[in-house]
Design a protein around this motif. Sequence first.
Motif, PDB file in Angstrom:
ATOM      1  N   LEU A 103      -1.092 -12.319  -3.941  1.00  0.00           N
ATOM      2  CA  LEU A 103      -1.078 -10.938  -3.452  1.00  0.00           C
ATOM      3  C   LEU A 103      -2.287 -10.657  -2.574  1.00  0.00           C
ATOM      4  CD1 LEU A 103       0.142  -8.113  -3.434  1.00  0.00           C
ATOM      5  CD2 LEU A 103      -1.120  -7.641  -5.562  1.00  0.00           C
ATOM      6  N   SER A 104      -3.425 -11.171  -2.995  1.00  0.00           N
ATOM      7  CA  SER A 104      -4.639 -10.959  -2.205  1.00  0.00           C
ATOM      8  C   SER A 104      -4.521 -11.590  -0.823  1.00  0.00           C
ATOM      9  CB  SER A 104      -5.838 -11.539  -2.955  1.00  0.00           C
ATOM     10  OG  SER A 104      -7.001 -11.447  -2.181  1.00  0.00           O
ATOM     11  N   THR A 105      -3.943 -12.799  -0.805  1.00  0.00           N
ATOM     12  CA  THR A 105      -3.772 -13.490   0.469  1.00  0.00           C
ATOM     13  C   THR A 105      -2.853 -12.704   1.404  1.00  0.00           C
ATOM     14  OG1 THR A 105      -4.082 -15.613  -0.625  1.00  0.00           O
ATOM     15  CG2 THR A 105      -3.051 -15.635   1.565  1.00  0.00           C
ATOM     16  N   VAL A 106      -1.781 -12.156   0.815  1.00  0.00           N
ATOM     17  CA  VAL A 106      -0.839 -11.372   1.627  1.00  0.00           C
ATOM     18  C   VAL A 106      -1.511 -10.131   2.192  1.00  0.00           C
ATOM     19  CG1 VAL A 106       1.254  -9.965   1.542  1.00  0.00           C
ATOM     20  CG2 VAL A 106       1.212 -12.199   0.454  1.00  0.00           C
ATOM     21  N   LEU A 107      -2.257  -9.403   1.342  1.00  0.00           N
ATOM     22  CA  LEU A 107      -2.891  -8.166   1.806  1.00  0.00           C
ATOM     23  C   LEU A 107      -3.926  -8.427   2.884  1.00  0.00           C
ATOM     24  CD1 LEU A 107      -3.343  -6.238  -1.577  1.00  0.00           C
ATOM     25  CD2 LEU A 107      -1.489  -6.053   0.100  1.00  0.00           C
ATOM     26  N   ASN A 108      -4.658  -9.522   2.706  1.00  0.00           N
ATOM     27  CA  ASN A 108      -5.682  -9.831   3.700  1.00  0.00           C
ATOM     28  C   ASN A 108      -5.099 -10.375   5.000  1.00  0.00           C
ATOM     29  OD1 ASN A 108      -7.775  -9.025   2.027  1.00  0.00           O
ATOM     30  ND2 ASN A 108      -7.935 -11.050   1.054  1.00  0.00           N
ATOM     31  N   ALA A 109      -3.844 -10.821   4.946  1.00  0.00           N
ATOM     32  CA  ALA A 109      -3.196 -11.325   6.162  1.00  0.00           C
ATOM     33  C   ALA A 109      -2.607 -10.216   7.020  1.00  0.00           C
ATOM     34  CB  ALA A 109      -2.096 -12.309   5.785  1.00  0.00           C
ATOM     35  N   LEU A 110      -2.595  -8.977   6.508  1.00  0.00           N
ATOM     36  CA  LEU A 110      -2.060  -7.860   7.284  1.00  0.00           C
ATOM     37  C   LEU A 110      -2.911  -7.624   8.525  1.00  0.00           C
ATOM     38  CD1 LEU A 110      -1.197  -5.332   4.426  1.00  0.00           C
ATOM     39  CD2 LEU A 110       0.398  -6.695   5.766  1.00  0.00           C
ATOM     40  N   PRO A 111      -2.282  -7.153   9.632  1.00  0.00           N
ATOM     41  CA  PRO A 111      -3.022  -6.971  10.895  1.00  0.00           C
ATOM     42  C   PRO A 111      -3.900  -5.725  10.922  1.00  0.00           C
ATOM     43  CG  PRO A 111      -0.748  -6.339  11.193  1.00  0.00           C
ATOM     44  CD  PRO A 111      -0.832  -6.902   9.809  1.00  0.00           C
ATOM     45  N   GLY A 112      -3.980  -4.982   9.842  1.00  0.00           N
ATOM     46  CA  GLY A 112      -4.804  -3.775   9.814  1.00  0.00           C
ATOM     47  C   GLY A 112      -5.423  -3.573   8.459  1.00  0.00           C
ATOM     48  N   GLY A 113      -6.075  -2.418   8.283  1.00  0.00           N
ATOM     49  CA  GLY A 113      -6.703  -2.135   7.002  1.00  0.00           C
ATOM     50  C   GLY A 113      -5.713  -1.567   6.009  1.00  0.00           C
ATOM     51  N   LEU A 114      -5.978  -1.832   4.727  1.00  0.00           N
ATOM     52  CA  LEU A 114      -5.138  -1.306   3.649  1.00  0.00           C
ATOM     53  C   LEU A 114      -6.053  -0.881   2.508  1.00  0.00           C
ATOM     54  CD1 LEU A 114      -1.793  -2.506   2.309  1.00  0.00           C
ATOM     55  CD2 LEU A 114      -3.680  -2.319   0.680  1.00  0.00           C
ATOM     56  N   PHE A 115      -5.720   0.250   1.889  1.00  0.00           N
ATOM     57  CA  PHE A 115      -6.538   0.768   0.795  1.00  0.00           C
ATOM     58  C   PHE A 115      -5.655   1.598  -0.105  1.00  0.00           C
ATOM     59  CE2 PHE A 115      -6.445   3.880   4.142  1.00  0.00           C
ATOM     60  CZ  PHE A 115      -6.306   5.091   3.493  1.00  0.00           C
ATOM     61  N   TRP A 116      -6.107   1.723  -1.357  1.00  0.00           N
ATOM     62  CA  TRP A 116      -5.472   2.657  -2.264  1.00  0.00           C
ATOM     63  C   TRP A 116      -6.569   3.333  -3.064  1.00  0.00           C
ATOM     64  CZ3 TRP A 116      -4.936  -2.549  -2.311  1.00  0.00           C
ATOM     65  CH2 TRP A 116      -5.359  -3.266  -3.430  1.00  0.00           C
ATOM     66  N   GLN A 117      -6.362   4.619  -3.323  1.00  0.00           N
ATOM     67  CA  GLN A 117      -7.392   5.406  -3.991  1.00  0.00           C
ATOM     68  C   GLN A 117      -6.751   6.442  -4.884  1.00  0.00           C
ATOM     69  OE1 GLN A 117      -9.186   6.538  -0.267  1.00  0.00           O
ATOM     70  NE2 GLN A 117      -8.169   8.542  -0.228  1.00  0.00           N
ATOM     71  N   ASP A 118      -7.576   6.987  -5.841  1.00  0.00           N
ATOM     72  CA  ASP A 118      -7.035   7.934  -6.816  1.00  0.00           C
ATOM     73  C   ASP A 118      -6.979   9.331  -6.206  1.00  0.00           C
ATOM     74  OD1 ASP A 118      -9.590   8.962  -6.840  1.00  0.00           O
ATOM     75  OD2 ASP A 118     -10.151   8.084  -8.782  1.00  0.00           O
ATOM     76  N   ARG A 119      -6.652  10.288  -7.057  1.00  0.00           N
ATOM     77  CA  ARG A 119      -6.452  11.665  -6.587  1.00  0.00           C
ATOM     78  C   ARG A 119      -7.749  12.296  -6.091  1.00  0.00           C
ATOM     79  NH1 ARG A 119      -1.465  13.971  -8.559  1.00  0.00           N
ATOM     80  NH2 ARG A 119      -2.367  16.032  -8.215  1.00  0.00           N
TER      81      ARG A 119
ATOM     82  N   LEU B  35       0.881   7.215  -4.200  1.00  0.00           N
ATOM     83  CA  LEU B  35       0.717   6.081  -5.122  1.00  0.00           C
ATOM     84  C   LEU B  35       1.116   6.570  -6.511  1.00  0.00           C
ATOM     85  CD1 LEU B  35      -0.319   3.150  -5.433  1.00  0.00           C
ATOM     86  CD2 LEU B  35      -2.564   4.124  -5.996  1.00  0.00           C
ATOM     87  N   ARG B  36       2.137   5.955  -7.098  1.00  0.00           N
ATOM     88  CA  ARG B  36       2.703   6.432  -8.358  1.00  0.00           C
ATOM     89  C   ARG B  36       2.459   5.408  -9.472  1.00  0.00           C
ATOM     90  NH1 ARG B  36       6.251  10.714  -7.191  1.00  0.00           N
ATOM     91  NH2 ARG B  36       6.737  10.899  -4.943  1.00  0.00           N
ATOM     92  N   ASP B  37       2.405   5.933 -10.727  1.00  0.00           N
ATOM     93  CA  ASP B  37       2.286   5.035 -11.889  1.00  0.00           C
ATOM     94  C   ASP B  37       3.677   4.676 -12.378  1.00  0.00           C
ATOM     95  OD1 ASP B  37       3.213   7.295 -13.169  1.00  0.00           O
ATOM     96  OD2 ASP B  37       1.322   7.752 -14.183  1.00  0.00           O
ATOM     97  N   ALA B  38       3.730   3.980 -13.526  1.00  0.00           N
ATOM     98  CA  ALA B  38       5.026   3.520 -14.037  1.00  0.00           C
ATOM     99  C   ALA B  38       5.943   4.671 -14.375  1.00  0.00           C
ATOM    100  CB  ALA B  38       4.804   2.633 -15.276  1.00  0.00           C
ATOM    101  N   ALA B  39       5.350   5.837 -14.694  1.00  0.00           N
ATOM    102  CA  ALA B  39       6.170   7.000 -15.034  1.00  0.00           C
ATOM    103  C   ALA B  39       6.591   7.790 -13.814  1.00  0.00           C
ATOM    104  CB  ALA B  39       5.391   7.905 -15.995  1.00  0.00           C
ATOM    105  N   GLY B  40       6.140   7.343 -12.647  1.00  0.00           N
ATOM    106  CA  GLY B  40       6.521   8.031 -11.418  1.00  0.00           C
ATOM    107  C   GLY B  40       5.587   9.156 -11.051  1.00  0.00           C
ATOM    108  N   GLU B  41       4.506   9.358 -11.801  1.00  0.00           N
ATOM    109  CA  GLU B  41       3.542  10.411 -11.478  1.00  0.00           C
ATOM    110  C   GLU B  41       2.639   9.954 -10.336  1.00  0.00           C
ATOM    111  OE1 GLU B  41       3.353  13.463 -12.780  1.00  0.00           O
ATOM    112  OE2 GLU B  41       5.172  13.004 -13.918  1.00  0.00           O
ATOM    113  N   ILE B  42       2.281  10.889  -9.471  1.00  0.00           N
ATOM    114  CA  ILE B  42       1.395  10.581  -8.345  1.00  0.00           C
ATOM    115  C   ILE B  42      -0.035  10.502  -8.874  1.00  0.00           C
ATOM    116  CG2 ILE B  42       0.477  11.401  -6.131  1.00  0.00           C
ATOM    117  CD1 ILE B  42       3.149  12.768  -5.647  1.00  0.00           C
ATOM    118  N   VAL B  43      -0.618   9.321  -8.704  1.00  0.00           N
ATOM    119  CA  VAL B  43      -1.979   9.100  -9.201  1.00  0.00           C
ATOM    120  C   VAL B  43      -2.965   8.896  -8.055  1.00  0.00           C
ATOM    121  CG1 VAL B  43      -1.200   8.159 -11.398  1.00  0.00           C
ATOM    122  CG2 VAL B  43      -1.514   6.629  -9.426  1.00  0.00           C
TER     123      VAL B  43
END
Length: 612
Positions: A27-43, A120-128
Amino acid sequence: MWAEYKAEIRDSWRILLKPDLPSELMLSTVLNALPGGLFWQDRDSRILGCNLQFADDAGADPIDLIGKTIFDLRPSAMADAYRADDLEVINTGRPKLAIEEPLLLSNGSITWIETDTVPLRDAAGEIVGVLGTYRDISERRRIDDERFRLAIELAAVRRAAMTSMHDALTGLPNRHSLKEKLRNLLATSIKPEERCAVVAIDLDRLKTVNDLYGEAVGDELLRNVAGILSDLAGAREFVARVGGDEFVLALTFESEAVVYRRLGDLISIFERPLMLAEHQVAISVSLGVATTPADGADPDLLVLRADMALNSAKAQGCGRAVRFEPEMERDARDRALLERDLKIAIRADEIVPHFQPIIDLRTGSVVCYEILARWSHDERGQIPPQRFIKIATDTGLIGALTINLLRRACREIAMHCSGAPRIAINIAPVQLRDVTLPQKLLKVLSDCQFPPERLEIEITEDAIVSDVTMAKNILGSLKSVGVRVALDDFGIGYSSLQYLSELPFDALKIDQSFVKSMTDSTNALMIVKSILQIAKNLDLEVIAEGIETQEQALLLRTLGCELGQGFYLGRPSPAFSIANNRDAEEMENSGPLATIAPCSTRRTASPKVRSR
């Protein structure tokens, strides 16, 4: 954009998916191979993870970024904008795609990115929190900016072309585009017998409208006239504005009778007052007409000849149409040559003063001499004053001519005339709009050591009407040092009485038309009597102009008019003859006069022509 990333992730996944690779590394290799930046953050916008591109742009290790907020990484203004986008996604649950925004890089430079942000949602579908991806669009922005710049420049070029070829006030073609449009019209005749008429149009009294109601009303008048003329023009015909109050109308016709009927209708339209805002404005138009093929087929020549015809129409009076005649071209050429010679003559001080006496009708003594301009041309002989004075006024030479004339008159009157008579000089209307006029006149008087109280300036009503305030200031400056002011041609204007009460006059001159008619016309006689009574009430001196007979002189004296001027009392003459004339008068008329007899130089002739 997110769909593109998903496709890129799938492609990268297929390449990197190998049985011996752990899933986390995969997964790390795939994300780093993307042509741009990617991030995820909390509320709260705290970073939970990112790829190497995001970390490189932030200038930190991916592990060190976890837990930091966007406010730790970006300037506050930039972070506020990011946070606002994040909250919108969190609160609505909807993605926010293709956000173009600046990004501050770790090296201090700023680049442009396009960001997609999704919930970005958790397993219950809530936006986290939010998941975001971005790519660098600096090159695309550069190309877009260049295209935008080019579009702006192109629009500016088009606007400039439009402005250079059209009149800004009316939107009509201007003088620059007139020739091309006329050339196209001449080249596209539909029928062999079709001809073209070029009509030069001048609005009479536009300046009066501006003076009375202001330039805003004058501009509205011009727009209205442009509309009237445009309505008159047919499908292939056109109208252009070529000057302040001048238009050119290009018409096609097969019969001259038809085109002149159309022009007659045009003149009739302007015989009726036009409604402008809150004002009813009365104007008229003068027309000059040149036609093909009789008057030429070249656009420049047709416009030139239409202008010559227009000048003739204006000279004959307002509200008429005149067609071009060959002698007009000869007259125009002759005027141009005379204008050239006049400039040379003024520069060489060849315009000389002649002096016409103003006589005390009670005693026969001379109280003043009016200065009249005379020009003896080397080849043409004596040029009529009414001709060269008009040229001087039209070409802006009248100021220099007046100053030269006054300087010579001051010196010659001091040299040849005993006593201390006044001298009077005419000031043209255009000169009364020159704020430096008092200084110019007073400098001449000072240079010649001529007392200001012995100078009288004569002005007509049309010299005042354009700007009463300026006239009052200029005349006040001259009056303050002793210069006298006379209102000339009194009785023929529209507002002479108003100006008598507003401006500092010392004298008024009864127009010669009333003096000539008063022995035969009861109305003229009553007007003269009324003027004398008005002057007496206002304590003004009165000078009767154009006295040509003994009967006129005696009647004026009987009516109480003290001063007179005219060919019966004395013709204009050079300064050197003044002394001889005065000696003859003194021998002939000693003491109070029982009758007024002509002096040796008096004889009935045509009326005088002044220096204005």
